[in-house]
Motif scaffolding. Structure first.
Motif, PDB file in Angstrom:
ATOM      1  N   CYS A 145       7.180   7.820  27.786  1.00  0.00           N
ATOM      2  CA  CYS A 145       6.985   7.810  29.117  1.00  0.00           C
ATOM      3  C   CYS A 145       8.369   5.830  29.174  1.00  0.00           C
ATOM      4  CB  CYS A 145       5.849   6.696  29.680  1.00  0.00           C
ATOM      5  SG  CYS A 145       6.882   6.815  31.335  1.00  0.00           S
ATOM      6  N   ASN A 147       9.319   4.276  31.313  1.00  0.00           N
ATOM      7  CA  ASN A 147       8.772   2.980  33.065  1.00  0.00           C
ATOM      8  C   ASN A 147       7.825   2.348  32.685  1.00  0.00           C
ATOM      9  OD1 ASN A 147      10.690   4.945  34.236  1.00  0.00           O
ATOM     10  ND2 ASN A 147       9.295   6.626  34.549  1.00  0.00           N
ATOM     11  N   CYS A 149       5.065   1.085  35.104  1.00  0.00           N
ATOM     12  CA  CYS A 149       4.241   0.360  36.181  1.00  0.00           C
ATOM     13  C   CYS A 149       2.846  -0.540  35.218  1.00  0.00           C
ATOM     14  CB  CYS A 149       3.357   1.644  36.670  1.00  0.00           C
ATOM     15  SG  CYS A 149       4.762   3.523  36.904  1.00  0.00           S
ATOM     16  N   PHE A 151       0.355  -1.005  35.837  1.00  0.00           N
ATOM     17  CA  PHE A 151      -0.998  -0.889  36.006  1.00  0.00           C
ATOM     18  C   PHE A 151      -1.158   0.149  34.702  1.00  0.00           C
ATOM     19  CE2 PHE A 151       0.914   2.054  38.900  1.00  0.00           C
ATOM     20  CZ  PHE A 151       0.517   3.290  38.711  1.00  0.00           C
ATOM     21  N   CYS A 152      -0.097   1.075  33.844  1.00  0.00           N
ATOM     22  CA  CYS A 152      -0.612   1.992  33.361  1.00  0.00           C
ATOM     23  C   CYS A 152      -0.269   1.675  32.310  1.00  0.00           C
ATOM     24  CB  CYS A 152       0.540   2.854  33.531  1.00  0.00           C
ATOM     25  SG  CYS A 152       0.649   4.834  32.590  1.00  0.00           S
ATOM     26  N   VAL A 154       0.497   4.306  29.518  1.00  0.00           N
ATOM     27  CA  VAL A 154       1.310   5.406  28.965  1.00  0.00           C
ATOM     28  C   VAL A 154       1.688   5.078  27.701  1.00  0.00           C
ATOM     29  CG1 VAL A 154       1.854   7.398  29.743  1.00  0.00           C
ATOM     30  CG2 VAL A 154       0.021   6.955  30.312  1.00  0.00           C
ATOM     31  N   PRO A 155       2.870   3.739  28.773  1.00  0.00           N
ATOM     32  CA  PRO A 155       3.669   3.774  27.775  1.00  0.00           C
ATOM     33  C   PRO A 155       3.197   3.368  25.924  1.00  0.00           C
ATOM     34  CG  PRO A 155       4.288   2.890  29.813  1.00  0.00           C
ATOM     35  CD  PRO A 155       2.437   3.492  29.425  1.00  0.00           C
ATOM     36  N   GLN A 189       6.197  13.240  31.420  1.00  0.00           N
ATOM     37  CA  GLN A 189       4.895  11.829  32.313  1.00  0.00           C
ATOM     38  C   GLN A 189       6.280  11.440  33.669  1.00  0.00           C
ATOM     39  OE1 GLN A 189       2.065  10.643  31.356  1.00  0.00           O
ATOM     40  NE2 GLN A 189       2.334  11.005  29.116  1.00  0.00           N
ATOM     41  N   HIS A 229       8.680  11.668  38.673  1.00  0.00           N
ATOM     42  CA  HIS A 229       8.282  10.725  39.331  1.00  0.00           C
ATOM     43  C   HIS A 229       9.606  10.071  40.699  1.00  0.00           C
ATOM     44  CE1 HIS A 229       8.193   6.049  39.467  1.00  0.00           C
ATOM     45  NE2 HIS A 229       7.927   5.923  38.231  1.00  0.00           N
ATOM     46  N   ARG A 268       7.174   0.479  40.408  1.00  0.00           N
ATOM     47  CA  ARG A 268       7.331   1.750  40.749  1.00  0.00           C
ATOM     48  C   ARG A 268       8.803   3.107  41.111  1.00  0.00           C
ATOM     49  NH1 ARG A 268       4.535   5.480  39.310  1.00  0.00           N
ATOM     50  NH2 ARG A 268       4.471   6.880  40.561  1.00  0.00           N
TER      51      ARG A 268
HETATM   52 FE1  SF4 Z   1       5.328   6.246  33.242  1.00  0.00          FE
HETATM   53 FE2  SF4 Z   1       3.974   6.900  34.773  1.00  0.00          FE
HETATM   54 FE3  SF4 Z   1       2.728   4.939  33.265  1.00  0.00          FE
HETATM   55 FE4  SF4 Z   1       4.735   5.217  35.388  1.00  0.00          FE
HETATM   56  S1  SF4 Z   1       2.987   5.775  36.311  1.00  0.00           S
HETATM   57  S2  SF4 Z   1       3.685   3.880  33.194  1.00  0.00           S
HETATM   58  S3  SF4 Z   1       5.848   6.792  35.519  1.00  0.00           S
HETATM   59  S4  SF4 Z   1       3.019   7.620  32.591  1.00  0.00           S
END
Ligand code: SF4
Ligand code: 5AD
Length: 449
Positions: A145, A147, A149, A151-152, A154-155, A189, A229, A268
């Motif tokens: 990903c 992006n 965000c 809070f996230c 994942v990246p 994602q 998204h 976002r």
């Molecule tokens: Fe990526 Fe979704 Fe996490 Fe945002 S919420 S950083 S779009 S995986």
């Protein structure tokens, strides 16, 4: 994504000659695939790790492997806290599962192998997979990903966004169809940015093109995808969804917050109005569309006024359902530094109750509108609550419990009339059997540790 990774790890082990068993006590190898997206998955993991220690004490030959993004994040802590673990690997090298287990067995030493980026050219979806279902399959279209965000995590754990070539995706879907699969879920994602990195200056395919291409694969009757998204969800995708007969009337569009101030702090890239405007466009094009969402309660600094705006958007969104999460701080994310603005559990708990009651009311309202309608259902198998009943799903992804239908195999399609509605499911009566799948080999479900 994590579930699909589990299927791939299991597929690799089976391809190497291992066999799945239900009884963890007799296992020679236990692989725990982990997720770190929210804190409570973290907490549960360490509990399970303790249970495995007892198992290893009774069976010293047992090999324990920890995989997934939590393994990646906590690599050192896992080895420090759990001397009984043999192998630790992350999301970028799950294709190495078999080799790592073998090397650890030969050397008698624990092995930790974590990569920061995808190391190999082969897209992970090309690995052997042990599908949980004979009729439904996940298909990865993109990993990572781009992006940020706030809070996230994942990246950090999934790396940069890489799209898979459209021809490869379509070929995999065609193979799945040959294998009896009729429903696929395209996974990424941020699926709406699919293709951005393909094509290098020439034509690059868009997500809408991919939907149209997959829609043409013979044998596939239902196409789903997750997750779009809101900032990249465009009219071209809405058009493709409404024009492609096999793309299901369900949209899971994560909102996260209804406050523009919080959405901006989260990075976002949209406002509440823009989110609702896209939703209206989608519903205008597809009046049957069911919409679900994700909402985070208690993002750092969320005021009562911000939360009121989330409630207002939750009301205006008229959602079929929502996954609601209390914000949890993830190490290394931007928001993790905002400790002073964290909200107490008493506030988040009370806000969550108010949000859930709005969502429950809209789910009940939307479900009630199904009563008396005729729906196509895909039978998933016996109901988990009562094995004398069958469970199926509408195209809009509603769970439906059915009486009768004796002998109907999972994977069958029926026409049914909805008789009752509840906030989490529907009940129906079968009118007509549309199709029954050819007998498939028996698949034993994976044990979820
Ligand atoms: Fe990526 Fe979704 Fe996490 Fe945002 S919420 S950083 S779009 S995986
Ligand atoms: N805290 C709470 N919820 C989170 N999500 C992702 N990260 C966090 C976090 N740190 C939720 C988002 C996302 C879903 C998959 O998980 O709502 O859409």
């Amino acid at each position: 994504m994590n579930e699909h990774d589990s299927e791939r790890i299991a597929g690799l082990l089976e391809a190497d000659g291992m066999e799945h068993i239900d009884d963890i006590e007799s296992a020679d190898v236990v692989v725990m695939n982990t997720c770190c997206i929210r804190e409570n998955a973290d907490n549960r993991f360490y509990g399970h790790l303790g249970e495995l220690k007892a198992l290893k004490a009774t069976n010293p030959d047992l090999q324990i492997a920890i995989a997934g993004c939590l393994a990646q994040k906590d690599r050192d802590a896992i080895v420090d806290r759990a001397g009984h673990v043999d192998v630790v690997f992350g999301t970028h090298n799950l294709h190495r599962a078999v080799d790592l287990l073998r090397d650890a067995r030969t050397s008698g030493q624990p092995i930790v192998e974590i990569l920061e980026e995808q190391e190999h050219d082969e897209f992970p979806s090309a690995l052997p997979t042990r599908r949980e279902s004979s009729f439904a399959a996940w298909v990865t279209i993109q990993i990572g990903c781009d992006n940020n965000c706030a809070f996230c995590i994942v990246p950090q754990v999934r790396g940069k966004e890489i799209s898979r070539r459209m021809g490869d995706i379509v070929a995999e879907v065609a193979d799945l169809a040959k294998d009896g699969v009729t429903e696929i879920t395209l996974l990424g994602q941020n699926v709406n940015s699919y293709g951005r990195d393909l094509g290098a200056g020439q034509y690059s395919p868009k997500f809408a093109d991919l939907l149209r291409a997959v829609n043409d694969v013979a044998g596939i009757r239902r196409i789903r995808y997750t997750s779009p998204h809101p900032k990249d969800f465009r009219i071209a995708t809405i058009d493709a969804m409404s024009q492609c007969a096999n793309v299901c009337e369900h949209l899971h569009l994560p909102l996260q917050s209804g406050s523009d101030r919080i959405l901006a702090r989260m990075h976002r890239g949209y406002t509440a109005d823009r989110y609702l405007e896209r939703l209206r466009a989608a519903r205008t094009a597809m009046p049957e569309l069911a919409v679900t969402t994700d909402i985070i309660v208690g993002f750092p600094g969320e005021t009562e006024a911000d939360f009121q705006q989330t409630l207002a958007v939750a009301e205006a969104g008229d959602f079929d359902g929502a996954y609601t999460f209390v914000y949890s701080s993830r190490p290394g994310t931007e928001a993790a530094a905002w400790v002073d603005e964290m909200l107490p559990a008493s506030v988040t708990g009370e806000r969550m109750e108010r949000l859930v009651s709005i969502i429950r009311a809209s789910s009940a309202r939307r479900h009630a509108a199904y009563v008396g309608s005729t729906q196509e259902l895909l039978i998933e198998g016996p109901s988990k609550r009562d094995d004398r009943r069958l469970t199926g799903r509408t195209r809009s992804h509603k769970v439906v419990h059915l009486d009768g239908g004796d002998g109907l195999r999972a994977g069958s399609y029926v026409q049914a009339t909805i008789t009752k509605a509840f906030s989490h499911y529907l009940e129906a009566q079968i009118d007509e059997v549309i199709s029954v799948p050819a007998a498939t080999r028996v698949r034993i479900p994976l044990t979820v540790v």
